[in-house]
Design a protein around this motif. Structure first.
Motif, PDB file in Angstrom:
ATOM      1  N   ILE A 178       0.815  -1.210   0.000  1.00  0.00           N
ATOM      2  CA  ILE A 178       0.000   0.000   0.000  1.00  0.00           C
ATOM      3  C   ILE A 178       0.859   1.275   0.000  1.00  0.00           C
ATOM      4  O   ILE A 178       0.548   2.216  -0.716  1.00  0.00           O
ATOM      5  CB  ILE A 178      -1.014  -0.015   1.157  1.00  0.00           C
ATOM      6  CG1 ILE A 178      -1.981  -1.186   0.923  1.00  0.00           C
ATOM      7  CG2 ILE A 178      -1.780   1.290   1.219  1.00  0.00           C
ATOM      8  CD1 ILE A 178      -3.069  -1.301   1.940  1.00  0.00           C
ATOM      9  N   PRO A 179       1.981   1.327   0.742  1.00  0.00           N
ATOM     10  CA  PRO A 179       2.789   2.553   0.665  1.00  0.00           C
ATOM     11  C   PRO A 179       3.279   2.829  -0.764  1.00  0.00           C
ATOM     12  O   PRO A 179       3.320   3.981  -1.196  1.00  0.00           O
ATOM     13  CB  PRO A 179       3.970   2.261   1.590  1.00  0.00           C
ATOM     14  CG  PRO A 179       3.442   1.255   2.562  1.00  0.00           C
ATOM     15  CD  PRO A 179       2.498   0.399   1.771  1.00  0.00           C
ATOM     16  N   TYR A 180       3.604   1.761  -1.478  1.00  0.00           N
ATOM     17  CA  TYR A 180       4.065   1.913  -2.861  1.00  0.00           C
ATOM     18  C   TYR A 180       2.905   2.396  -3.742  1.00  0.00           C
ATOM     19  O   TYR A 180       3.077   3.295  -4.579  1.00  0.00           O
ATOM     20  CB  TYR A 180       4.594   0.556  -3.342  1.00  0.00           C
ATOM     21  CG  TYR A 180       5.432   0.576  -4.607  1.00  0.00           C
ATOM     22  CD1 TYR A 180       5.889   1.757  -5.158  1.00  0.00           C
ATOM     23  CD2 TYR A 180       5.766  -0.622  -5.240  1.00  0.00           C
ATOM     24  CE1 TYR A 180       6.657   1.748  -6.315  1.00  0.00           C
ATOM     25  CE2 TYR A 180       6.529  -0.637  -6.394  1.00  0.00           C
ATOM     26  CZ  TYR A 180       6.967   0.547  -6.928  1.00  0.00           C
ATOM     27  OH  TYR A 180       7.725   0.524  -8.077  1.00  0.00           O
ATOM     28  N   LEU A 181       1.722   1.832  -3.530  1.00  0.00           N
ATOM     29  CA  LEU A 181       0.550   2.281  -4.290  1.00  0.00           C
ATOM     30  C   LEU A 181       0.300   3.763  -4.023  1.00  0.00           C
ATOM     31  O   LEU A 181       0.025   4.539  -4.939  1.00  0.00           O
ATOM     32  CB  LEU A 181      -0.699   1.490  -3.874  1.00  0.00           C
ATOM     33  CG  LEU A 181      -0.761   0.016  -4.238  1.00  0.00           C
ATOM     34  CD1 LEU A 181      -2.029  -0.622  -3.666  1.00  0.00           C
ATOM     35  CD2 LEU A 181      -0.740  -0.157  -5.751  1.00  0.00           C
ATOM     36  N   ALA A 182       0.416   4.150  -2.748  1.00  0.00           N
ATOM     37  CA  ALA A 182       0.164   5.545  -2.382  1.00  0.00           C
ATOM     38  C   ALA A 182       1.201   6.450  -3.031  1.00  0.00           C
ATOM     39  O   ALA A 182       0.883   7.519  -3.548  1.00  0.00           O
ATOM     40  CB  ALA A 182       0.194   5.711  -0.868  1.00  0.00           C
ATOM     41  N   LYS A 183       2.449   5.999  -3.031  1.00  0.00           N
ATOM     42  CA  LYS A 183       3.502   6.808  -3.639  1.00  0.00           C
ATOM     43  C   LYS A 183       3.242   6.972  -5.136  1.00  0.00           C
ATOM     44  O   LYS A 183       3.358   8.061  -5.683  1.00  0.00           O
ATOM     45  CB  LYS A 183       4.860   6.140  -3.412  1.00  0.00           C
ATOM     46  CG  LYS A 183       5.995   6.991  -3.932  1.00  0.00           C
ATOM     47  CD  LYS A 183       7.327   6.270  -3.860  1.00  0.00           C
ATOM     48  CE  LYS A 183       8.338   7.041  -4.693  1.00  0.00           C
ATOM     49  NZ  LYS A 183       9.377   6.200  -5.264  1.00  0.00           N
ATOM     50  N   ASN A 184       2.860   5.874  -5.797  1.00  0.00           N
ATOM     51  CA  ASN A 184       2.573   5.957  -7.229  1.00  0.00           C
ATOM     52  C   ASN A 184       1.368   6.845  -7.519  1.00  0.00           C
ATOM     53  O   ASN A 184       1.260   7.431  -8.580  1.00  0.00           O
ATOM     54  CB  ASN A 184       2.330   4.566  -7.810  1.00  0.00           C
ATOM     55  CG  ASN A 184       3.621   3.787  -7.936  1.00  0.00           C
ATOM     56  OD1 ASN A 184       4.700   4.362  -7.885  1.00  0.00           O
ATOM     57  ND2 ASN A 184       3.511   2.478  -8.083  1.00  0.00           N
ATOM     58  N   ALA A 185       0.455   6.928  -6.555  1.00  0.00           N
ATOM     59  CA  ALA A 185      -0.714   7.788  -6.748  1.00  0.00           C
ATOM     60  C   ALA A 185      -0.354   9.254  -6.516  1.00  0.00           C
ATOM     61  O   ALA A 185      -1.144  10.140  -6.816  1.00  0.00           O
ATOM     62  CB  ALA A 185      -1.836   7.370  -5.802  1.00  0.00           C
ATOM     63  N   GLY A 186       0.834   9.503  -5.978  1.00  0.00           N
ATOM     64  CA  GLY A 186       1.274  10.886  -5.805  1.00  0.00           C
ATOM     65  C   GLY A 186       1.374  11.340  -4.356  1.00  0.00           C
ATOM     66  O   GLY A 186       1.626  12.508  -4.096  1.00  0.00           O
ATOM     67  N   TYR A 187       1.180  10.442  -3.404  1.00  0.00           N
ATOM     68  CA  TYR A 187       1.298  10.812  -1.994  1.00  0.00           C
ATOM     69  C   TYR A 187       2.699  10.475  -1.496  1.00  0.00           C
ATOM     70  O   TYR A 187       3.065   9.312  -1.410  1.00  0.00           O
ATOM     71  CB  TYR A 187       0.235  10.099  -1.162  1.00  0.00           C
ATOM     72  CG  TYR A 187      -1.147  10.532  -1.551  1.00  0.00           C
ATOM     73  CD1 TYR A 187      -1.658  11.747  -1.108  1.00  0.00           C
ATOM     74  CD2 TYR A 187      -1.921   9.763  -2.416  1.00  0.00           C
ATOM     75  CE1 TYR A 187      -2.909  12.171  -1.493  1.00  0.00           C
ATOM     76  CE2 TYR A 187      -3.170  10.183  -2.809  1.00  0.00           C
ATOM     77  CZ  TYR A 187      -3.660  11.389  -2.339  1.00  0.00           C
ATOM     78  OH  TYR A 187      -4.892  11.802  -2.743  1.00  0.00           O
ATOM     79  N   ARG A 188       3.466  11.508  -1.204  1.00  0.00           N
ATOM     80  CA  ARG A 188       4.892  11.280  -0.964  1.00  0.00           C
ATOM     81  C   ARG A 188       5.287  11.396   0.484  1.00  0.00           C
ATOM     82  O   ARG A 188       6.380  10.999   0.850  1.00  0.00           O
ATOM     83  CB  ARG A 188       5.700  12.279  -1.792  1.00  0.00           C
ATOM     84  CG  ARG A 188       5.300  12.126  -3.207  1.00  0.00           C
ATOM     85  CD  ARG A 188       6.181  12.758  -4.201  1.00  0.00           C
ATOM     86  NE  ARG A 188       6.002  11.988  -5.421  1.00  0.00           N
ATOM     87  CZ  ARG A 188       6.880  11.144  -5.907  1.00  0.00           C
ATOM     88  NH1 ARG A 188       8.020  10.968  -5.293  1.00  0.00           N
ATOM     89  NH2 ARG A 188       6.631  10.478  -7.007  1.00  0.00           N
ATOM     90  N   LYS A 189       4.419  11.961   1.291  1.00  0.00           N
ATOM     91  CA  LYS A 189       4.813  12.117   2.696  1.00  0.00           C
ATOM     92  C   LYS A 189       4.423  10.852   3.462  1.00  0.00           C
ATOM     93  O   LYS A 189       3.340  10.741   4.015  1.00  0.00           O
ATOM     94  CB  LYS A 189       4.158  13.370   3.286  1.00  0.00           C
ATOM     95  CG  LYS A 189       4.849  13.801   4.529  1.00  0.00           C
ATOM     96  CD  LYS A 189       4.992  15.309   4.710  1.00  0.00           C
ATOM     97  CE  LYS A 189       5.923  15.544   5.876  1.00  0.00           C
ATOM     98  NZ  LYS A 189       5.389  16.087   7.080  1.00  0.00           N
TER      99      LYS A 189
END
Ligand code: UDP
Ligand code: MG
Length: 316
Positions: A178-189
């Protein structure tokens, strides 16, 4: 509403009353407005009845029940679609994660401005057969995803800003990333918090050793998607062209050899005895296949509703 707690569960009847009472205690002590969303992943024990009883006694408790066991990722995704709280917290149902972590996780999202905070089970109470492969797995995940500060990707206890869960789609077995999915979606913090972990009190684990094989395969899929998901031609076109070039050069070699041998009385060159002949056949066919795969990929993407969705951080 301050907090939505999303809890996927599969055959966890013994743990549920204790877990739900504990969450209620923490929420009341901190004055949070909240909801608990139990997602029953097709349990075959009495879990659903237990939840019915809990919901009857507490209006903050809600539940969705699948008709069969679909897996943890589909369960999480379903909970995410329904979550209304500003902060969404996921936790396992087996009491391995502690609800006492909720207030601090909430604070990290709302005050420190994190998009996602992942729990880190620094001191684990799991068998060695699980902790060692997990270390390797996390090292690979860190490397591939580029999220260097996470030690524990697959911790069930995580907190999200509400927008994050609405912009990611967890399917298959992707809950590990999920952190990787979030990062790919544009959430970097993306942050981390050391959390208490306990040995499983009731029941047994729902995942076997195949989790590691599938985990690695999924990581490959995600990496590929994030790199070439919307531009498959960049990889397939390149590989195809290279293969085709190799094939073409091999054809030239074969041709030259043939012509030379035709002009000589003693030396007879047979096409089918040459390694270059087979090399040229194989490479040209494979090259064409790669190229076509890339082209078909591009055509599919042209029709994908996702092709032009971007996460806009700010408009001025
Ligand atoms: N779970 C689920 N569906 C499944 C498998 C597991 O909802 O198909 C839930 C399970 O009930 C638990 C959480 O996912 O609440 C984590 O599972 P488990 O504790 O078995 O995993 P482990 O702690 O061994 O990694
Ligand atoms: Mg567990």
């Amino acid at each position: 509403m301050d907090i939505s707690v999303v809890i996927p569960l599969y055959n966890e009847e013994e743990s549920l009353p204790e877990l739900s009472a504990w969450i209620e205690r923490v929420m009341q002590a901190n004055g949070f407005t909240y909801e608990v969303i139990f997602v029953d992943d097709g349990s075959t024990d009495r879990s659903l009845e237990v939840i019915r009883g809990l919901a009857a006694g507490n209006p903050n408790i809600h539940a969705v029940s699948f008709s069969r066991n679909y897996g943890k990722s589909p369960a999480l995704n379903t909970g995410f679609r329904r979550a209304k709280g500003d902060v969404v917290i996921t936790m396992d149902a087996d009491l391995q994660d502690s609800p006492d972590e909720i207030p601090e996780l909430y604070r990290m999202i709302t005050r420190d401005g994190y998009d996602l905070v992942s729990g880190w089970k620094k001191k684990r109470y799991d068998p060695l057969s699980k902790t060692i492969p997990t270390k390797l797995f996390n090292a690979t995940a860190r490397k591939v995803s580029g999220i260097k500060n996470l030690h524990d990707f697959n911790c069930g206890l995580k907190a999200y800003r509400n927008a994050v869960v609405k912009h990611i789609e967890v399917y298959g077995d992707m809950h590990r990333y999920i952190p990787y999915l979030a990062k790919n979606a544009g959430y970097r913090k993306i942050g981390e918090k050391v959390v208490q972990h306990q040995a499983r009190k009731y029941g047994r684990t729902k995942f076997g050793l195949d989790r590691f094989i599938n985990g690695y395969l999924d990581l490959g899929t995600l990496w590929f998607q994030s790199k070439f998901g919307v531009k498959p031609m960049h990889i397939f076109g390149l590989m195809g062209s290279l293969m085709f070039l190799i094939g073409f050069l091999a054809v030239l070699v074969v041709l030259v050899l043939k012509i030379v041998s035709m002009n000589s009385d003693t030396y007879h060159f047979y096409l089918t005895k040459s390694v270059y002949f087979y090399l040229s056949l194989a490479s040209m066919i494979m090259g064409l296949q790669f190229f076509l795969s890339g082209f078909i990929g591009e055509l599919i993407i042209r029709n994908s509703p996702e092709r032009n969705t971007y996460l806009i951080a700010e408009e001025i």
